[in-house]
Design an enzyme around this catalytic site. Structure first.
Site, PDB file in Angstrom:
ATOM      1  N   LYS A 201     -25.521  22.190   4.148  1.00 51.37           N
ATOM      2  CA  LYS A 201     -25.740  20.740   4.145  1.00 51.37           C
ATOM      3  C   LYS A 201     -25.874  20.188   2.721  1.00 51.37           C
ATOM      4  O   LYS A 201     -25.250  19.191   2.346  1.00 51.37           O
ATOM      5  CB  LYS A 201     -27.013  20.441   4.964  1.00 51.37           C
ATOM      6  CG  LYS A 201     -27.556  19.064   4.790  1.00 51.37           C
ATOM      7  CD  LYS A 201     -26.702  18.035   5.472  1.00 51.37           C
ATOM      8  CE  LYS A 201     -27.018  16.661   4.969  1.00 51.37           C
ATOM      9  NZ  LYS A 201     -26.519  15.612   5.805  1.00 51.37           N
ATOM     10  N   CYS A 255     -28.764  10.442   0.462  1.00 51.27           N
ATOM     11  CA  CYS A 255     -28.233  11.793   0.654  1.00 51.27           C
ATOM     12  C   CYS A 255     -27.603  12.335  -0.613  1.00 51.27           C
ATOM     13  O   CYS A 255     -28.098  13.263  -1.227  1.00 51.27           O
ATOM     14  CB  CYS A 255     -27.197  11.768   1.769  1.00 51.27           C
ATOM     15  SG  CYS A 255     -27.795  10.875   3.192  1.00 51.27           S
TER      16      CYS A 255
HETATM   17  N1  SAJ Z   1     -19.202   6.419  -3.817  1.00 47.25           N
HETATM   18  C1  SAJ Z   1     -18.459   6.220  -4.992  1.00 47.25           C
HETATM   19  N2  SAJ Z   1     -17.161   6.587  -5.014  1.00 47.25           N
HETATM   20  C2  SAJ Z   1     -16.545   7.153  -3.938  1.00 47.25           C
HETATM   21  C3  SAJ Z   1     -17.299   7.372  -2.764  1.00 47.25           C
HETATM   22  C4  SAJ Z   1     -18.630   6.993  -2.731  1.00 47.25           C
HETATM   23  O1  SAJ Z   1     -18.980   5.723  -6.003  1.00 47.25           O
HETATM   24  O2  SAJ Z   1     -15.342   7.455  -4.028  1.00 47.25           O
HETATM   25  C5  SAJ Z   1     -20.626   6.018  -3.765  1.00 47.25           C
HETATM   26  C6  SAJ Z   1     -20.923   4.977  -2.687  1.00 47.25           C
HETATM   27  O3  SAJ Z   1     -20.684   3.679  -3.128  1.00 47.25           O
HETATM   28  C7  SAJ Z   1     -22.385   5.250  -2.412  1.00 47.25           C
HETATM   29  C8  SAJ Z   1     -22.510   6.755  -2.600  1.00 47.25           C
HETATM   30  O4  SAJ Z   1     -21.395   7.133  -3.375  1.00 47.25           O
HETATM   31  O5  SAJ Z   1     -23.221   4.595  -3.343  1.00 47.25           O
HETATM   32  C9  SAJ Z   1     -22.562   7.580  -1.345  1.00 47.25           C
HETATM   33  O6  SAJ Z   1     -21.776   7.026  -0.305  1.00 47.25           O
HETATM   34  P1  SAJ Z   1     -20.897   7.867   0.749  1.00 47.25           P
HETATM   35  O7  SAJ Z   1     -20.277   6.906   1.679  1.00 47.25           O
HETATM   36  O8  SAJ Z   1     -19.979   8.782   0.055  1.00 47.25           O
HETATM   37  O9  SAJ Z   1     -21.942   8.825   1.481  1.00 47.25           O
HETATM   38  P2  SAJ Z   1     -23.362   8.586   2.215  1.00 47.25           P
HETATM   39  O10 SAJ Z   1     -24.452   8.876   1.227  1.00 47.25           O
HETATM   40  O11 SAJ Z   1     -23.392   7.284   2.936  1.00 47.25           O
HETATM   41  O12 SAJ Z   1     -23.357   9.762   3.302  1.00 47.25           O
HETATM   42  C10 SAJ Z   1     -23.289  11.119   2.879  1.00 47.25           C
HETATM   43  C11 SAJ Z   1     -22.127  11.784   3.607  1.00 47.25           C
HETATM   44  N3  SAJ Z   1     -21.821  13.076   2.975  1.00 47.25           N
HETATM   45  C12 SAJ Z   1     -20.582  13.396   2.546  1.00 47.25           C
HETATM   46  O13 SAJ Z   1     -19.643  12.662   2.620  1.00 47.25           O
HETATM   47  C13 SAJ Z   1     -20.427  14.762   1.954  1.00 47.25           C
HETATM   48  C14 SAJ Z   1     -22.476  11.950   5.079  1.00 47.25           C
HETATM   49  O14 SAJ Z   1     -21.483  12.690   5.758  1.00 47.25           O
HETATM   50  C15 SAJ Z   1     -23.835  12.661   5.232  1.00 47.25           C
HETATM   51  O15 SAJ Z   1     -24.226  12.731   6.588  1.00 47.25           O
HETATM   52  C16 SAJ Z   1     -24.883  11.865   4.496  1.00 47.25           C
HETATM   53  O16 SAJ Z   1     -24.506  11.761   3.127  1.00 47.25           O
HETATM   54  C17 SAJ Z   1     -26.216  12.578   4.668  1.00 47.25           C
HETATM   55  O17 SAJ Z   1     -27.050  12.112   5.450  1.00 47.25           O
HETATM   56  O18 SAJ Z   1     -26.406  13.640   4.091  1.00 47.25           O
END
Ligand code: SAJ
Length: 406
Positions: A201, A255
């Protein structure tokens, strides 16, 4: 009957999904307000598809309570904050949930912990707690780790379609809880040991953090030498084995910006790449602030209160503000600027910061420059209203040619 403990961002959709899929479910939360809202048909946060799921679950008899229930199956989805100074996990919510469960659980009950934990938490904290309370693991209680994996904004879909992990010491209870998840999960459910489940995880979120950091570093390199990072990523991604993510104003959420610290905290000498990625992503709000000053200067804007930040949530189309880049930016600002920027987010209804507007038009009327921090669909739909404003589009989501980038 399944008792889901903790009705937050993960627990509530999970409880509803289990109930909608034909399981007898009672959701328990210590917060009276949350429980009474749910009993009265009110969902405490916004999420795509959750209303329909709630209606279906209520039809199938889901119940909500502040009391722990006597049963043989518990799913624990309580928060696992981390301690800001040591970056280590604070397992106290899990431990107190387990303690409360043990007071009412049937002999041989399964306790499946979904909350994200740092690798080793079950061995170091949860198992000793269970034994200390006089219960025999593997006989009186079966402890299992079933980390959640759903993406806020797409939770209902991902609950059904994502693969899952069941980490257990014994196969029999693992198969039992797997059968429970199979009532709604249409993807593969992998059984492994508890430590591997914990580690997997955290590794998943760390992988994403590092990949976002790479995109952010590229953005800084390109900015320093006047190159178009989006053009470069677009072309590089045509290579069959390259898939670079999007640079942005930082990484928020509970996360990805948190889990890598568990590895750094536990393996300090072995996590150089992970630590650097964390620092890179954490530096982005400051980078946006610097860009904002540069663009203000270039356009003769001297008064920061004529600048508006669009977006307070940590990412597009959610109302969750935990660790949000906008909050990080405002934190940084407080130190060197007294006049606050204006802030607006169509998803965030509570007043959280100074100069926060609840009305988009009023917000626009009061600013000359808009820094788009979050790519909500709302701003795409209202892009024409930004006409005449100086725009810093940190997410590269608008159409107009007349905008600045990070
Ligand atoms: N972000 C970027 N660039 C990108 C993608 C995301 O700057 O290309 C930023 C987003 O704006 C945000 C952050 O990263 O601030 C995280 O957003 P996210 O949509 O990538 O992920 P989370 O935090 O909403 O959810 C994550 C997910 N993990 C992965 O994709 C590996 C989700 O599947 C997990 O369940 C969750 O964390 C968790 O609870 O652990």
């Amino acid at each position: 009957m399944i008792n889901v403990i903790g009705l937050g961002y993960i627990g509530l959709p999970t409880a509803l999904m289990l109930a909608a899929s034909g399981n007898e479910v009672i959701g328990t939360d210590v917060k009276k307000e949350t429980v009474s809202k749910l009993q009265n048909g009110e969902i405490p946060f916004e999420e795509v598809g959750i209303q329909e799921l709630y209606d279906e679950a209520v039809n199938k008899g889901v119940q909500f309570s502040t009391e722990y229930q006597e049963t043989d199956t518990y799913i624990v989805t309580v928060p696992t904050p981390y301690m800001k100074s040591s970056k280590k996990i604070d397992p106290s919510y899990i431990l107190s949930a387990v303690e409360s469960i043990l007071k009412v659980a049937k002999k041989g009950a399964i306790v499946a912990i979904e909350s994200t934990v740092s690798p080793g938490t079950m061995d170091k904290f949860v198992k000793p707690k269970i034994e200390e309370l006089g219960f025999k693991l593997g006989e009186d209680i079966h402890l299992i780790h079933t980390p959640e994996r759903i993406l806020p904004g797409n939770m209902v879909y991902e609950l059904r379609h994502n693969s899952r992990t069941v980490g257990a010491d014994d196969l029999e209870p693992a198969e039992k809880i797997k059968a429970v998840y199979e009532t709604f999960c249409e993807s593969e459910i992998v059984i492994t040991d508890i430590r591997s489940a914990e580690m997997t995880k955290v590794v998943e979120n760390t992988y994403r953090d590092i990949n976002i950091a790479f995109a952010n570093e590229l953005a800084k390199i390109c900015r320093s030498d006047d190159m178009d990072v989006y053009e470069i990523i677009r072309i590089a991604n045509k290579h069959p084995r390259v898939s670079i993510l999007n640079p942005g104003p930082g990484v928020g959420g509970h996360c990805i910006s948190v889990d890598p610290w568990f590895l750094v905290g536990d393996y300090p000498g072995l996590t150089n790449l992970i630590l650097t990625a964390r620092h890179t992503n954490d530096s982005m709000p400051e980078h946006v602030l610097q860009r904002t000053y540069e663009i203000m200067l270039e356009n003769g804007i001297t008064d920061p209160s004529r600048v508006g930040l669009y977006g307070l949530a940590y990412k597009a189309n959610v109302d969750d503000v935990r660790e949000s880049p906008t909050l990080q930016l405002l934190d940084k600002m407080a130190k060197n600027l007294s006049n606050g920027l204006k802030v607006y987010d169509p998803w965030v209804k509570q007043d959280l910061v100074h100069n926060q507007y609840q009305d988009f038009e009023a917000f626009l009327n009061d600013v000359d420059m808009v820094v788009v921090m979050v790519g909500h669909d709302h701003i795409k739909q209202h892009e024409s209203e930004l006409l005449g404003k100086i725009i810093l589009d940190t997410q590269n989501i608008l159409q107009t040619e007349q905008r600045y980038f990070i």
